[in-house]
Design an enzyme around this catalytic site. Structure first.
Site, mmCIF file in Angstrom:
data_model
loop_
_atom_site.group_PDB
_atom_site.id
_atom_site.type_symbol
_atom_site.label_atom_id
_atom_site.label_comp_id
_atom_site.label_asym_id
_atom_site.label_seq_id
_atom_site.Cartn_x
_atom_site.Cartn_y
_atom_site.Cartn_z
ATOM 1 N N CYS A 1 0.873 -1.161 0.000
ATOM 2 C CA CYS A 1 0.000 0.000 0.000
ATOM 3 C C CYS A 1 0.918 1.221 0.000
ATOM 4 C CB CYS A 1 -0.903 -0.023 1.224
ATOM 5 S SG CYS A 1 -2.392 0.949 0.983
ATOM 6 N N CYS B 1 -4.122 -1.096 -2.389
ATOM 7 C CA CYS B 1 -4.631 0.260 -2.608
ATOM 8 C C CYS B 1 -4.315 0.673 -4.031
ATOM 9 C CB CYS B 1 -4.086 1.245 -1.584
ATOM 10 S SG CYS B 1 -2.368 1.713 -1.780
ATOM 11 N N CYS C 1 6.829 -0.384 -9.227
ATOM 12 C CA CYS C 1 7.329 -1.179 -8.107
ATOM 13 C C CYS C 1 8.778 -1.575 -8.339
ATOM 14 C CB CYS C 1 6.507 -2.454 -7.940
ATOM 15 S SG CYS C 1 4.813 -2.182 -7.442
#
Length: 168
Positions: free
Chosen positions: A12, A88, A96
């Site tokens: 998140c 989220c 990422c």
């Protein structure tokens, strides 16, 4: 020969509520087959107290939780993840790190209970609602016959779980 333990990283942005609750649920509901972890792209450094209330009910030790950066899990020596699940929408849209071992990834969107504005009673109810939604998706995930599925089938199942509208 012992059964494989699957490592699951929940991501998140702030790592203060949803991802921490998911970490605790994977570890407790997984009954030794799953080990939950959590992190954030921009960790808040705090555990939301309402999230802590929900986690306390799982029996997961609150002392094992902390708000941390997802960079920890991309660093040398970090545990290899089998699954990386964003919880989220902000984290799902961010670039990422490259995860060692090429884990299966999925997105399970949940409303942010930490952003909810209301009375103490209403806020607690919002956290309970999101927690129940996490439990529901976790039940489906943890019941998958992972030892019988190949990686692409697992990915489809995880995406399907995340696309399911919460019922609470």
């Amino acid at each position: 020969m012992s059964e494989k333990v699957f490592n699951v990283l929940f991501l998140c942005t702030g790592n203060s509520a949803r991802s921490l609750m998911a970490e605790a649920l994977a570890s407790t509901m997984g009954k030794g087959r799953f080990r939950g972890y959590s992190a954030g792209s921009h960790p808040s450094g705090n555990i939301n107290p309402y999230a802590g209330e929900q986690i306390a009910g799982t029996g997961y030790p609150l002392s094992q939780l902390r708000s941390k950066s997802w960079d920890e899990f991309a660093a040398p020596g970090a545990p290899d993840m089998d699954f990386v699940i964003t919880v989220c929408d902000n984290a799902a849209g961010e670039p990422c790190p490259v995860w060692p071992g090429h884990p299966v990834s999925a997105h399970w969107g949940f409303e942010d209970p930490a952003a909810f504005v209301g009375t103490d009673h209403e806020t607690r109810a919002e956290f309970q609602k999101i927690f129940r939604q996490l439990v529901s998706r976790m039940n489906v995930f943890l019941s998958l016959p992972l030892h019988m599925l190949e990686k692409n089938a697992i990915k489809r199942e995880l995406d399907s779980i995340g696309a399911t509208k919460p019922v609470f």
